[in-house]
Design a protein around this motif. Structure first.
Motif, PDB file in Angstrom:
ATOM      1  N   THR A 241      31.497  40.956  40.256  1.00  0.00           N
ATOM      2  CA  THR A 241      32.492  40.245  39.443  1.00  0.00           C
ATOM      3  C   THR A 241      33.902  40.730  39.763  1.00  0.00           C
ATOM      4  O   THR A 241      34.839  39.929  39.847  1.00  0.00           O
ATOM      5  CB  THR A 241      32.193  40.451  37.949  1.00  0.00           C
ATOM      6  OG1 THR A 241      30.882  39.965  37.667  1.00  0.00           O
ATOM      7  CG2 THR A 241      33.191  39.719  37.084  1.00  0.00           C
ATOM      8  N   ASP A 242      34.066  42.030  39.957  1.00  0.00           N
ATOM      9  CA  ASP A 242      35.390  42.568  40.278  1.00  0.00           C
ATOM     10  C   ASP A 242      35.915  42.005  41.590  1.00  0.00           C
ATOM     11  O   ASP A 242      37.091  41.630  41.696  1.00  0.00           O
ATOM     12  CB  ASP A 242      35.333  44.094  40.355  1.00  0.00           C
ATOM     13  CG  ASP A 242      35.086  44.734  39.006  1.00  0.00           C
ATOM     14  OD1 ASP A 242      35.651  44.253  38.019  1.00  0.00           O
ATOM     15  OD2 ASP A 242      34.304  45.707  38.936  1.00  0.00           O
ATOM     16  N   VAL A 243      35.052  41.959  42.599  1.00  0.00           N
ATOM     17  CA  VAL A 243      35.481  41.527  43.926  1.00  0.00           C
ATOM     18  C   VAL A 243      35.699  40.021  43.977  1.00  0.00           C
ATOM     19  O   VAL A 243      36.672  39.538  44.577  1.00  0.00           O
ATOM     20  CB  VAL A 243      34.450  41.968  44.990  1.00  0.00           C
ATOM     21  CG1 VAL A 243      34.806  41.376  46.361  1.00  0.00           C
ATOM     22  CG2 VAL A 243      34.393  43.481  45.070  1.00  0.00           C
ATOM     23  N   ASN A 244      34.829  39.256  43.334  1.00  0.00           N
ATOM     24  CA  ASN A 244      34.859  37.806  43.467  1.00  0.00           C
ATOM     25  C   ASN A 244      35.589  37.094  42.341  1.00  0.00           C
ATOM     26  O   ASN A 244      35.856  35.897  42.447  1.00  0.00           O
ATOM     27  CB  ASN A 244      33.426  37.261  43.565  1.00  0.00           C
ATOM     28  CG  ASN A 244      32.722  37.719  44.830  1.00  0.00           C
ATOM     29  OD1 ASN A 244      32.916  37.166  45.895  1.00  0.00           O
ATOM     30  ND2 ASN A 244      31.904  38.770  44.703  1.00  0.00           N
ATOM     31  N   ALA A 245      35.887  37.783  41.253  1.00  0.00           N
ATOM     32  CA  ALA A 245      36.590  37.137  40.142  1.00  0.00           C
ATOM     33  C   ALA A 245      37.843  37.905  39.736  1.00  0.00           C
ATOM     34  O   ALA A 245      38.939  37.330  39.677  1.00  0.00           O
ATOM     35  CB  ALA A 245      35.643  36.988  38.944  1.00  0.00           C
ATOM     36  N   VAL A 246      37.701  39.189  39.467  1.00  0.00           N
ATOM     37  CA  VAL A 246      38.840  39.962  38.957  1.00  0.00           C
ATOM     38  C   VAL A 246      39.894  40.150  40.045  1.00  0.00           C
ATOM     39  O   VAL A 246      41.103  40.043  39.767  1.00  0.00           O
ATOM     40  CB  VAL A 246      38.371  41.329  38.403  1.00  0.00           C
ATOM     41  CG1 VAL A 246      39.559  42.144  37.900  1.00  0.00           C
ATOM     42  CG2 VAL A 246      37.351  41.138  37.287  1.00  0.00           C
ATOM     43  N   THR A 251      45.505  38.909  41.572  1.00  0.00           N
ATOM     44  CA  THR A 251      46.498  38.399  42.523  1.00  0.00           C
ATOM     45  C   THR A 251      47.235  37.196  41.930  1.00  0.00           C
ATOM     46  O   THR A 251      48.474  37.097  42.002  1.00  0.00           O
ATOM     47  CB  THR A 251      45.817  38.000  43.840  1.00  0.00           C
ATOM     48  OG1 THR A 251      45.077  39.116  44.344  1.00  0.00           O
ATOM     49  CG2 THR A 251      46.840  37.567  44.874  1.00  0.00           C
ATOM     50  N   ILE A 252      46.469  36.294  41.325  1.00  0.00           N
ATOM     51  CA  ILE A 252      47.084  35.109  40.705  1.00  0.00           C
ATOM     52  C   ILE A 252      47.986  35.512  39.546  1.00  0.00           C
ATOM     53  O   ILE A 252      49.103  34.991  39.388  1.00  0.00           O
ATOM     54  CB  ILE A 252      45.982  34.134  40.242  1.00  0.00           C
ATOM     55  CG1 ILE A 252      45.214  33.593  41.450  1.00  0.00           C
ATOM     56  CG2 ILE A 252      46.567  32.994  39.428  1.00  0.00           C
ATOM     57  CD1 ILE A 252      43.977  32.804  41.090  1.00  0.00           C
ATOM     58  N   LEU A 253      47.516  36.446  38.719  1.00  0.00           N
ATOM     59  CA  LEU A 253      48.315  36.899  37.577  1.00  0.00           C
ATOM     60  C   LEU A 253      49.599  37.574  38.034  1.00  0.00           C
ATOM     61  O   LEU A 253      50.640  37.453  37.370  1.00  0.00           O
ATOM     62  CB  LEU A 253      47.488  37.859  36.707  1.00  0.00           C
ATOM     63  CG  LEU A 253      46.380  37.215  35.864  1.00  0.00           C
ATOM     64  CD1 LEU A 253      45.515  38.280  35.208  1.00  0.00           C
ATOM     65  CD2 LEU A 253      46.986  36.286  34.806  1.00  0.00           C
ATOM     66  N   ALA A 254      49.545  38.304  39.139  1.00  0.00           N
ATOM     67  CA  ALA A 254      50.759  38.937  39.662  1.00  0.00           C
ATOM     68  C   ALA A 254      51.785  37.877  40.059  1.00  0.00           C
ATOM     69  O   ALA A 254      52.990  38.009  39.787  1.00  0.00           O
ATOM     70  CB  ALA A 254      50.415  39.831  40.851  1.00  0.00           C
ATOM     71  N   ALA A 296      34.545  36.885  32.764  1.00  0.00           N
ATOM     72  CA  ALA A 296      33.414  36.940  31.832  1.00  0.00           C
ATOM     73  C   ALA A 296      32.402  35.848  32.144  1.00  0.00           C
ATOM     74  O   ALA A 296      31.174  36.073  32.065  1.00  0.00           O
ATOM     75  CB  ALA A 296      33.917  36.811  30.395  1.00  0.00           C
ATOM     76  N   LEU A 297      32.872  34.661  32.501  1.00  0.00           N
ATOM     77  CA  LEU A 297      31.961  33.572  32.862  1.00  0.00           C
ATOM     78  C   LEU A 297      31.186  33.895  34.140  1.00  0.00           C
ATOM     79  O   LEU A 297      29.983  33.620  34.237  1.00  0.00           O
ATOM     80  CB  LEU A 297      32.758  32.273  33.034  1.00  0.00           C
ATOM     81  CG  LEU A 297      33.376  31.687  31.758  1.00  0.00           C
ATOM     82  CD1 LEU A 297      34.244  30.466  32.101  1.00  0.00           C
ATOM     83  CD2 LEU A 297      32.294  31.302  30.759  1.00  0.00           C
ATOM     84  N   VAL A 298      31.870  34.447  35.120  1.00  0.00           N
ATOM     85  CA  VAL A 298      31.194  34.830  36.368  1.00  0.00           C
ATOM     86  C   VAL A 298      30.123  35.888  36.091  1.00  0.00           C
ATOM     87  O   VAL A 298      28.994  35.799  36.599  1.00  0.00           O
ATOM     88  CB  VAL A 298      32.225  35.340  37.400  1.00  0.00           C
ATOM     89  CG1 VAL A 298      31.517  35.937  38.614  1.00  0.00           C
ATOM     90  CG2 VAL A 298      33.157  34.225  37.829  1.00  0.00           C
ATOM     91  N   GLU A 299      30.465  36.863  35.283  1.00  0.00           N
ATOM     92  CA  GLU A 299      29.520  37.919  34.951  1.00  0.00           C
ATOM     93  C   GLU A 299      28.305  37.354  34.213  1.00  0.00           C
ATOM     94  O   GLU A 299      27.162  37.729  34.503  1.00  0.00           O
ATOM     95  CB  GLU A 299      30.213  38.984  34.092  1.00  0.00           C
ATOM     96  CG  GLU A 299      29.333  40.146  33.665  1.00  0.00           C
ATOM     97  CD  GLU A 299      29.034  41.111  34.783  1.00  0.00           C
ATOM     98  OE1 GLU A 299      28.055  41.866  34.669  1.00  0.00           O
ATOM     99  OE2 GLU A 299      29.774  41.108  35.794  1.00  0.00           O
ATOM    100  N   GLN A 300      28.545  36.453  33.273  1.00  0.00           N
ATOM    101  CA  GLN A 300      27.471  35.943  32.419  1.00  0.00           C
ATOM    102  C   GLN A 300      26.560  34.965  33.155  1.00  0.00           C
ATOM    103  O   GLN A 300      25.330  35.031  33.021  1.00  0.00           O
ATOM    104  CB  GLN A 300      28.079  35.260  31.187  1.00  0.00           C
ATOM    105  CG  GLN A 300      27.051  34.751  30.188  1.00  0.00           C
ATOM    106  CD  GLN A 300      26.279  35.870  29.533  1.00  0.00           C
ATOM    107  OE1 GLN A 300      26.820  36.947  29.287  1.00  0.00           O
ATOM    108  NE2 GLN A 300      25.005  35.640  29.278  1.00  0.00           N
TER     109      GLN A 300
END
Length: 977
Positions: A241-246, A251-254, A296-300
C-alpha cells in the motif's frame, strides 16, 4: 507607594549579587566538567559537544527570535493609522491593548527571551543529529525503494526533518502572535457579517499561511522517503500500500500543496478571501481523499484479501534489511539430528563437557561475600562475572570472578572524613574455577584474601588490586585521595596486629587536583560541601575522584554510544581493568524491524542488575563497535574501535578525532579477556527467533517462529532464560568459550534450536551457529528438563533441604554432547541465617539429563556415569561377549585347519619318500629330506590333536596315516651283479 532611597539602592545590588552567585555556580559546573574531561584525556569530546551545543543554541534562538519577533514587529508597524476606529467603534480588544501597551517593550523582550531560551535549548539538544549530518560516512549500500545510499536515511533525513519541524514551529508561532498583534492594534475585527481586515494584515497573514503551506509541500515530499520506516504493513518498511498508494499520493499532495501555497501568495495581489479559502479547502480535501481514503481503500480491497502474495516482496526486503541491520545475516543454521536415547550414543570418548562451568554467578555472589568479604563494609557484585584464566597446565578455564568493592564506612562512623577521605576504595580480585569446588562444596578459589594470594595471582602477575572505580552504589560518591604519602590515611585493608588496618596513599594519574584554593572553591560549590574548602587533610597532592562507575565513565566520554548493561573486571597487564562493550545504535535503518531495546534484553539477569536508561529505547540497527576499558585504580579510559567498518562509528570518529584507538593497540592479554557482549546477543537471539526464516511465505505463516524459553529455575516468574557464558563444543569443532541460548517453538515445550556464538577473540569471534532440532525426534526443552529433575529427585533433594536448609537450583546449562543435547544443572543447599551468619548456597549435587535418562551425583563425572555409564558398560559387555563367542567359534576352526594341514603334510612327505626309493638309482638325498618332513608333520599332527581335545573337553580319535609299504629306517641296498 515609593520605596525609601536606601532600599531602592540595595535592590539592584541584591539582584546583581544573586546574578553573580548564579553565574558562579553555573561556571563551577561547566569548568569542573572541563577539569574532569581533561583528567581523562577527552577534552576533544567536551569541547566538541559544548561548542556544538552553543552554536546550535545561538542559531536556534536567533532564528526563532528573528522569525517570530520579526513578524510581531511587522504586524505592529503595519497597524492602521487610525487604529480601532478604522472599522468603526471600539471593540473588546481595546481594553486589552490599553492594559498591555504601556509595557509592550518589556513584554516583547521577556517573551522573546523565553522563546529564545526554549527554542535554543531544544535545538541544541539535537547536537548528535547535527554532528552525524555534517560527518556522515557512506554505507556503500542503497535502499530497495529509492536506490539512495543508506547514509541518507541514517544521517541526512533526521536532520532535514529536524529543521523542517523547527521551521513549522516558528511559522505557527509567528501566525498566532502576528494574528494577536493585528487584532490588538486594529488590523482586523470579528464583526457581522464576517471578518474585516486591513490590507496590511491580510497580506501579512496570507504570506505566513503561504509559507506554512509551502513547508507542508516540502514535508509531503520528504514523507516519501519516510515510507521506508512505515509500520503500515505486515512488517516494518514500505508495504504494498505504501509503494502503490501512499507514495504517489504523497507526490500528488506535494504538488497540490505547492499550488495552494501559490494561491495564498496570490492573495497578496488579489483582495478578498476567495483564493486563500479555495486553497485551504483544496488542501484539506486532497489530504483526506488522496492521503487517507485512497490508501485505506487499496489496503482494504487489494491487500487484505491477498496479503501474503501482495506483501511477499516487501517482507523479503524487511527480512534482508533486518538481518543486515542486526548483524545476523551470516548466521549459520544447520540441522542437528540430535539423539534422545543415551543407549544409542557413544559418550565415552566425548570429553567436551568434562570441564563445564558448574558455579552459577547469579547464586554464588552471596557465597563469595560470606567467605571472602573479610569485613562488613565490603561487598561483591550480584551477579558475578564469567571470564577465562589459565590453570596450572596453561589451559584456559572458565572462572567466576569479582572484585571486593567498598560499601562505605561502618554504621556509626559514617562522617564526612571517613566517607570521603578514609574509606576511598575497595581491595582485591577474587576468582574461582567454575568447574570445581572444594570438599565442602565451596568455590575452590585460586585468587583470594587480602592481600590477594593464590595461583592466579602469580600466573597473571597481578600487581595492583585496589579498586577506586567500581560498580557498587558507593562509587556514586566522590572521594578525595592522595594527600600526604608520609602519613597515609586511606584504609587499604584490615590486618592482624598493630592498628588493625593497613593504610595507603593514592598515587594514580586519574582524578582532578584540588590542591589549589580555586579548585577547592569550585568543587565546594559543585557539591555544596564547605569541608572541601576548609579541611586541613587536603593538600597539594590530593585529587578528587568522581564519576567512578565504569559504565558512567565511558558514557560520559562517549555520549554517542549505547552501553552494555554488564561491565566485567579482568586482570590485564598486572592491573584490574573494567571491560565495557559499546554499541552504535540507530532507529533509522530503512526496512529494518524496529524493536524496544529494553524488551529485547530483559531476562533474569537484567532483573537482577540495574540497567541505566538508554537515550532511545527503540532501535533497528546495532553494532558492537567499541570495546572500552576503565582502569580500576586510576580510572584511565580507553576506547578501541572493535568494528572499524561500521559507518556509524566512522561518523563519530570523524566528529571526535583521536578519541577512539584502533583495535590493533589492544594488548594480547586484553584480547584474551574480550568476550561477545550479552546485550547484543540477546538482541540478536530475539531477532533470530523470527528472522532465522528467510523465505517470505514461511515468514508470513509464522509456524516456525521460536520463543526464548522462560527461566525454569525461577518458578512461576515469567522471565526469559538468560544466555550463559561457558566453554562448549559445537559439532565438528573444538572446545570454545561461547555465549549460548536455546529456543522453543511458539507452541510447545520441546527444544526447537540451540544457538552459540564464538566469544573468544583468538578464534572465530562472532561466528554464530544455530543447531535446529529434528522435527521427527522430540528433544526435551529446558522447562521439561527442569520438571523432570524436580519430579525424579524430589525426595532426595528434599532430604538435602530438610530442616532450616533450602534447595536452590543453579543455571540450567544446555550443551551439544555425544550426538545429542545434555542438560546440566548444579543444585545448591542454603542454610537459613542464624547466629550472625547470613545464608549462602553451597554446591551439593549435579543433575544431568540426556533425553529421558537422568542422573544425580555429587560430581559431574558421576552424574554423567549414571546417565551414560550403564548403557556403555552393557554395550561393552555385549561387545566383549560377541568377541569371545567369535573367538570361541574361531578356535575349533583353527584347530581343525591345523589338523588337516598336518595330515596333508604327512601324506605329502610319505609320497615323496616313496618316489625317492623307486627312482633308479634311488635318490637318497630326497628320501632323507622327505623323512625329515614326515617327522615334522607327525609332530604337528600330535599338537593339533591335543588342541582339539582340550576345546571339546574329551580326546577324540584322529586318523593316523600309516603307509602300506613302510620302508626300513635304514635300508641296505645291495647291487646286482
Amino acid at each position: 507607594m515609593r520605596l525609601p532611597r536606601r532600599p531602592r539602592l540595595l535592590l539592584p545590588v541584591a539582584i546583581a549579587l544573586v546574578a553573580i552567585v548564579a553565574l558562579f555556580f553555573l561556571f563551577s559546573g561547566i569548568y569542573t566538567d572541563y577539569l574532569w574531561f581533561d583528567s581523562v584525556g577527552f577534552t576533544t569530546v567536551f569541547s566538541g559537544v559544548v561548542l556544538t551545543q552553543i552554536v546550535l543554541f545561538l542559531v536556534g534562538a536567533a532564528l526563532m527570535v528573528a522569525i517570530v519577533g520579526g513578524n510581531m514587529l511587522l504586524a505592529f508597524r503595519a497597524r492602521p493609522m487610525f487604529g480601532p476606529a478604522m472599522f468603526g467603534g471600539a471593540s473588546g480588544a481595546d481594553r486589552y491593548r490599553m492594559a498591555l501597551d504601556p509595557h509592550r517593550k518589556l513584554i516583547f523582550i521577556v517573551g522573546m527571551a523565553l522563546l529564545a531560551l526554549f527554542s535554543g535549548s531544544s535545538f541544541s539538544s539535537q547536537w548528535g543529529t547535527w554532528l552525524q549530518f555534517v560527518n556522515g560516512e557512506s554505507f556503500g549500500k542503497t535502499d530497495k525503494l529509492f536506490g539512495i545510499d543508506i547514509s541518507f536515511f541514517m544521517f541526512d533525513y533526521p536532520f532535514i526533518r529536524m529543521v523542517l519541524n523547527f521551521l513549522f514551529t516558528a511559522v505557527i508561532i509567528s501566525i498566532v502572535l502576528a494574528t494577536i498583534t493585528h487584532y490588538l492594534y486594529g488590523g482586523f475585527r470579528l464583526q457581522q457579517p464576517g471578518v474585516h481586515a486591513s490590507r496590511a494584515a491580510r497580506i501579512h497573514l496570507s504570506v505566513l499561511l503561504g509559507v506554512f503551506v509551502l513547508l507542508k509541500a516540502v514535508a509531503y515530499w520528504l514523507d516519501r522517503y519516510g515510507l521506508v520506516f512505515s509500520d503500515r504493513g505486515f512488517v516494518h518498511g514500505a508495504s504494498y500500500t505504501d509503494v502503490n498508494a501512499v507514495l504517489p499520493a504523497k507526490t500528488i499532495l506535494a504538488i497540490i500543496a505547492l499550488i495552494c501555497a501559490l494561491l495564498f501568495f496570490a492573495g497578496v495581489i488579489r483582495p478578498g478571501g476567495m483564493l486563500p479559502g479555495v486553497s485551504f479547502g483544496l488542501l484539506v480535501l486532497s489530504a483526506i481523499l488522496i492521503g487517507g481514503v485512497y490508501p485505506a481503500l487499496v489496503e482494504q480491497f487489494q491487500v487484505k484479501p491477498n496479503q501474503q502474495g501482495k506483501e511477499s516482496p516487501y517482507i523479503q526486503r524487511n527480512i534482508e534489511a533486518t538481518r543486515e541491520a542486526y548483524n545476523v545475516d551470516k548466521t549459520e543454521v544447520e540441522t542437528y539430528n540430535a539423539q534422545a536415547d543415551p543407549s544409542k550414543v557413544q559418550a565415552s570418548g566425548d570429553t567436551s563437557v568434562s570441564g563445564v562451568r558448574l558455579l552459577d554467578p547469579a547464586l554464588v555472589s552471596s557465597t563469595y561475600e560470606q567467605t571472602q568479604r573479610i569485613r562488613g563494609f565490603y561487598s561483591f557484585a550480584d551477579p558475578l562475572d564469567v571470564d577465562r584464566y589459565p590453570d596450572s597446565s596453561g589451559k584456559l578455564i572458565d572462572h567466576i570472578v569479582g572484585v571486593r568493592e567498598l560499601d562505605g564506612p561502618p554504621e556509626g562512623q559514617n562522617n564526612w572524613i571517613n566517607r570521603h577521605l578514609v574509606y576511598t576504595h575497595g581491595y582485591g580480585f577474587v576468582a574461582a574455577p567454575g568447574n570445581q569446588v572444594d570438599s565442602s562444596g565451596l568455590p575452590a578459589y585460586d585468587a583470594k584474601d587480602m592481600p590477594v594470594t593464590g595461583p592466579l595471582v602469580q600466573s597473571t602477575q597481578l600487581k595492583e588490586s585496589r579498586i577506586y572505580y567500581g560498580e557498587d552504589p558507593a562509587s556514586a560518591e566522590y572521594v578525595i585521595a592522595g594527600g600526604n604519602p608520609n602519613a597515609p590515611q586511606e584504609l587499604d585493608y584490615p590486618e592482624t596486629g598493630g592498628t588493625g588496618q593497613k593504610n595507603t596513599t593514592y598515587t594514580g594519574r586519574g582524578g582532578v587536583p584540588v590542591g589549589s584554593f580555586f579548585n577547592r572553591l569550585l568543587y565546594a560549590a559543585k557539591y555544596g560541601e564547605a569541608n572541601i574548602l576548609l579541611s586541613g587533610d587536603i593538600n597539594d597532592n590530593s585529587k578528587i575522584l568522581y564519576v567512578r562507575n565504569p559504565r558512567e565513565r565511558v558514557q560520559k566520554v562517549a555520549p554517542y554510544l549505547t552501553l552494555d548493561g554488564n561491565a566485567y573486571p579482568a586482570i590485564v597487564d598486572g592491573r584490574v581493568q573494567w571491560i565495557v562493550d559499546g554499541y552504535t545504535t540507530s532507529n533509522d535503518y530503512p526496512y529494518s524491524q524496529s524493536e524496544s531495546l529494553g524488551e529485547m534484553t530483559r531476562d533474569t539477569s537484567t532483573d537482577r542488575r540495574v540497567i541505566a536508561q538508554q537515550p532511545s529505547d527503540r532501535i533497528n540497527y546495532i553494532r558492537n563497535s567499541v570495546k572500552a576499558t576503565v582502569d580500576a585504580y586510576d580510572g584511565t579510559v580507553r576506547l578501541y574501535a572493535w568494528d572499524s567498518n561500521d559507518p556509524v562509528l566512522k561518523t563519530w570518529s570523524k566528529a571526535f578525532p583521536g578519541t577512539i584507538r584502533p583495535a590493533s593497540e589492544m594488548s594480547p592479554e586484553l584480547r584474551q579477556h574480550v568476550r561477545y557482549p550479552e546485550d547484543l546477543f540477546k538482541v540478536q537471539r530475539y531477532t533470530l527467533s523470527r528472522y532465522h526464516i528467510t523465505d517470505p511465505a514461511a515468514f508470513y505463516s509464522g509456524q516456525d517462529f521460536w520463543n526464548v524459553p522462560n527461566d525454569p529455575t525461577q518458578g512461576d516468574k515469567n522471565i526469559k532464560q538468560p544466555p550463559y557464558y561457558l566453554t562448549t563444543t559445537m559439532p565438528g569443532g573444538q572446545p570454545t568459550f561461547s555465549l549460548t541460548t536455546t529456543f522453543v517453538p511458539r507452541q510447545g515445550p520441546n527444544l526447537a534450536a540451540f544457538m552459540a556464538v564464538d566469544s573468544s577473540a583468538s578464534g572465530d569471534y562472532g561466528r554464530m551457529r544455530i543447531l535446529r532440532m529434528p522435527s521427527s525426534t522430540p528433544i526435551p526443552g529446558p522447562g521439561q528438563a527442569q520438571n523432570a529433575f524436580q519430579s525424579r529427585f524430589a525426595g532426595e533433594l528434599n532430604l538435602l533441604g530438610v530442616g532450616a536448609s533450602s534447595v536452590r537450583y543453579g543455571n540450567l546449562l544446555t550443551l551439544p554432547y555425544a550426538g545429542g543435547l545434555v542438560y546440566i544443572e548444579p543444585v545448591y543447599i542454603q542454610v537459613a541465617a542464624g547466629g550472625g551468619q547470613e545464608p549462602y548456597p553451597i554446591l551439593q549435587r549435579v543433575l544431568v539429563s540426556f533425553g529421558s535418562k537422568i542422573g544425580v551425583a555429587r560430581t559431574l563425572e558421576e552424574a554423567l556415569q549414571e546417565v551414560f555409564g550403564g548403557e556403555q558398560q552393557q554395550q561393552q559387555q555385549e561387545q566383549q561377549q560377541e568377541q569371545e563367542q567369535t573367538e570361541e567359534q574361531a578356535r575349533p576352526d583353527q584347530a581343525s585347519t591345523a589338523l588337516n594341514n598336518a595330515i596333508s603334510n604327512a601324506q605329502k612327505a610319505y609320497s615323496d619318500a616313496q618316489k625317492a626309493l623307486q627312482a633308479s638309482p634311488p635318490d637318497w638325498d630326497a628320501y632323507g629330506d622327505a623323512q625329515k618332513r614326515l617327522e615334522e608333520a607327525l609332530q604337528q599332527l600330535e599338537k593339533a590333536q591335543k588342541e582339539q581335545a582340550s576345546q571339546s573337553g574329551s580326546p577324540e580319535a584322529s586318523p593316523s596315516p600309516t603307509p602300506t609299504d613302510s620302508p626300513s629306517a635304514s635300508p641296505s641296498p645291495s647291487p646286482t651283479g
